[in-house]
Design an enzyme around this catalytic site. Structure first.
Site, PDB file in Angstrom:
ATOM      1  N   TYR A 116       0.830  -1.181  -0.318  1.00 51.49           N
ATOM      2  CA  TYR A 116       0.081  -0.071   0.037  1.00 51.49           C
ATOM      3  C   TYR A 116       0.962   1.392   0.005  1.00 51.49           C
ATOM      4  O   TYR A 116       2.047   1.222   0.369  1.00 51.49           O
ATOM      5  CB  TYR A 116      -0.846  -0.067   1.306  1.00 51.49           C
ATOM      6  N   PHE A 208      -2.925   0.904  12.837  1.00 46.42           N
ATOM      7  CA  PHE A 208      -2.796  -0.300  12.260  1.00 46.42           C
ATOM      8  C   PHE A 208      -1.331  -0.909  11.805  1.00 46.42           C
ATOM      9  O   PHE A 208      -1.279  -1.910  12.080  1.00 46.42           O
ATOM     10  CB  PHE A 208      -3.783  -0.253  11.064  1.00 46.42           C
ATOM     11  N   ASP A 209      -0.872   0.024  11.168  1.00 42.04           N
ATOM     12  CA  ASP A 209       0.596  -0.178  10.621  1.00 42.04           C
ATOM     13  C   ASP A 209       1.556  -0.396  11.725  1.00 42.04           C
ATOM     14  O   ASP A 209       2.217  -1.672  11.877  1.00 42.04           O
ATOM     15  CB  ASP A 209       1.369   1.039  10.260  1.00 42.04           C
ATOM     16  N   THR A 210       1.559   0.212  12.870  1.00 38.76           N
ATOM     17  CA  THR A 210       2.251  -0.124  14.244  1.00 38.76           C
ATOM     18  C   THR A 210       2.116  -1.590  14.870  1.00 38.76           C
ATOM     19  O   THR A 210       3.146  -2.299  15.069  1.00 38.76           O
ATOM     20  CB  THR A 210       2.358   1.140  15.152  1.00 38.76           C
TER      21      THR A 210
END
Length: 426
Positions: A116, A208-210
């Site tokens: 993404y 979310f990424d972390t």
């Protein structure tokens, strides 16, 4: 014969070229562009990304526009692109959240590599192939762009620079994260990893990424970092204060879950056939060096804790009672720490049994240290407090060696070898 993959393991990494491009022409790479009210920037972004991939990416690809409940013309722009550009498709979500968009699209994608990037294209597209190449080759499980790498070239304001570095410092100090840049909007993951990892990630927004990276790292998955050239978007709609608050709440939630062993990270185990740690070496028990280091660290901290408790209890109790009380409290803490950190036992199963066995080990240590104090009293009558501490330290060193041997052979024995033999017999 069963052909499905057990839930407890991931398949060994393989180079994707062997079977990635099938007769149906499934793409090797699916790049998701999450958007919210981006009617102005969406089309230029997608067309530029498609042109770059067509020119530089040697395998089939797809660009998926994930619309996060936009209220402007973004859905129509996305639909028009999907209708006119063969490599583009669109996905409409009725709820906002970058994490929700990525989880939804990645969970339904048939591409073996999922990526993404932000719609503003702040990241130089020349980093895209280096980002996904380690996943295609089978070298890594996840890949992230890093604006904080030494060789990265970044143009952004001092406020965002400070916030980014402060946030990553928080992650390193609170969650022991080793990756350098958690929130750069430029990441990729292998599909089989995403299928196991995404159900464990609770956040649906910017954290979310972390959360995904922390869980992957704690499970021992390999994360590849790519230095990127990055230019800040002055028109970014990200609400810094609200995002920072949500991120701190996420750090607390994930840290608490990791501390109590509530996350089934064993589901992300991967059988690395070429891992040098899997090679049997004669005379060297598996994991011994790592366990020794962990045990020494826990032991040093436990000794300081024990001495502080002994000094505290000694103000109102005799030496034997002070020693027994300090040993009992520190022994419970020592067993819990070694269980979690040294021998990597996850979850609550067997915790009471381990503590009971740890108390037996504690009794042996109590006998050694108590006997040392009794012998000191018999020899010198009324020894000084400093002499008592010196004798206790010496006795504890002897007890520590014995404690490690008992922990390793009796309390937390390594049953992986026998389990492996059992699987082979079956």
């Amino acid at each position: 014969m069963r052909t499905d993959t057990p839930w407890s393991t991931l398949p060994a990494r393989e180079h994707l070229l062997a079977g990635a491009v099938d007769a149906a022409g499934a793409p090797v790479l699916d790049v998701v562009v999450p958007v919210f009210n981006e009617e102005k920037d969406l089309e230029p972004c997608v067309l530029r990304l498609r042109e770059h991939l067509t020119r530089t990416f040697p395998y089939p690809f797809r660009i998926t526009v994930a619309d996060n409940a936009s209220t402007d013309r973004t859905p129509r722009v996305a639909a028009r692109l999907a209708a006119t550009v063969p490599e583009v498709c669109s996905y409409r979500l009725e709820e906002k959240g970058r994490g929700r968009a990525l989880r939804t699209v990645w969970s339904h994608s048939d591409a073996p590599v999922l990526a993404y990037m932000d719609v503003d294209l702040s990241t130089d597209l020349n980093a895209l192939l280096p980002l996904v190449a380690p996943l295609i080759s089978g070298h890594s499980d996840l890949a992230i762009g890093s604006r904080l790498a030494r060789s990265s070239r970044v143009v952004r304001g001092s406020k965002r620079e400070f916030i980014s570095r402060a946030y990553n410092l928080i992650l390193r100090s609170s969650l022991a994260a080793r990756f350098s840049d958690a929130q750069c909007g430029f990441k990729a993951i292998r599909r089989e990893v995403a299928q196991r990892l995404l159900p464990m990630v609770e956040d649906t927004g910017w954290f979310f990424d972390t959360e995904m990276l922390v869980l992957a790292e704690r499970a021992g998955l390999r994360i590849h970092e790519v230095p990127v050239d990055w230019v800040d978007d002055p028109d970014s709609t990200v609400h810094i204060v609200r995002t920072a608050t949500d991120d701190l709440k996420g750090v607390w939630r994930v840290g608490r879950a990791l501390a109590v062993g509530a996350l089934p990270l064993d589901r992300l185990a991967r059988p690395f056939g070429d891992d040098p740690r899997d090679r049997a070496l004669s005379g060297v028990p598996g994991g011994l060096a790592r366990q020794l280091v962990g045990f020494c660290v826990v032991g040093a901290l436990s000794t300081l804790f024990y001495l502080a408790l002994y000094s505290l209890f000694r103000t109102g109790l005799g030496p034997q009672f002070a020693n027994g009380g300090a040993l009992l409290v520190s022994a419970v803490a020592n067993t819990a720490a070694n269980r979690r950190l040294t021998f990597r036992v996850r979850g609550r199963g067997g915790a009471l049994r381990h503590q009971a066995q740890g108390l037996v080990v504690f009794a042996i240590g109590l006998a050694l240290t108590g006997g040392s104090l009794a012998a000191l009293g018999a020899v010198s009558g009324s020894p000084s407090h400093g002499t008592e501490l010196a004798v206790l330290i010496t006795a504890n060193l002897a007890a520590t060696v014995l404690r490690f041997l008992l922990f390793r052979a009796w309390v937390f024995p390594d049953r992986s070898g026998s389990e492996h033999e059992l699987r082979n017999v079956r």
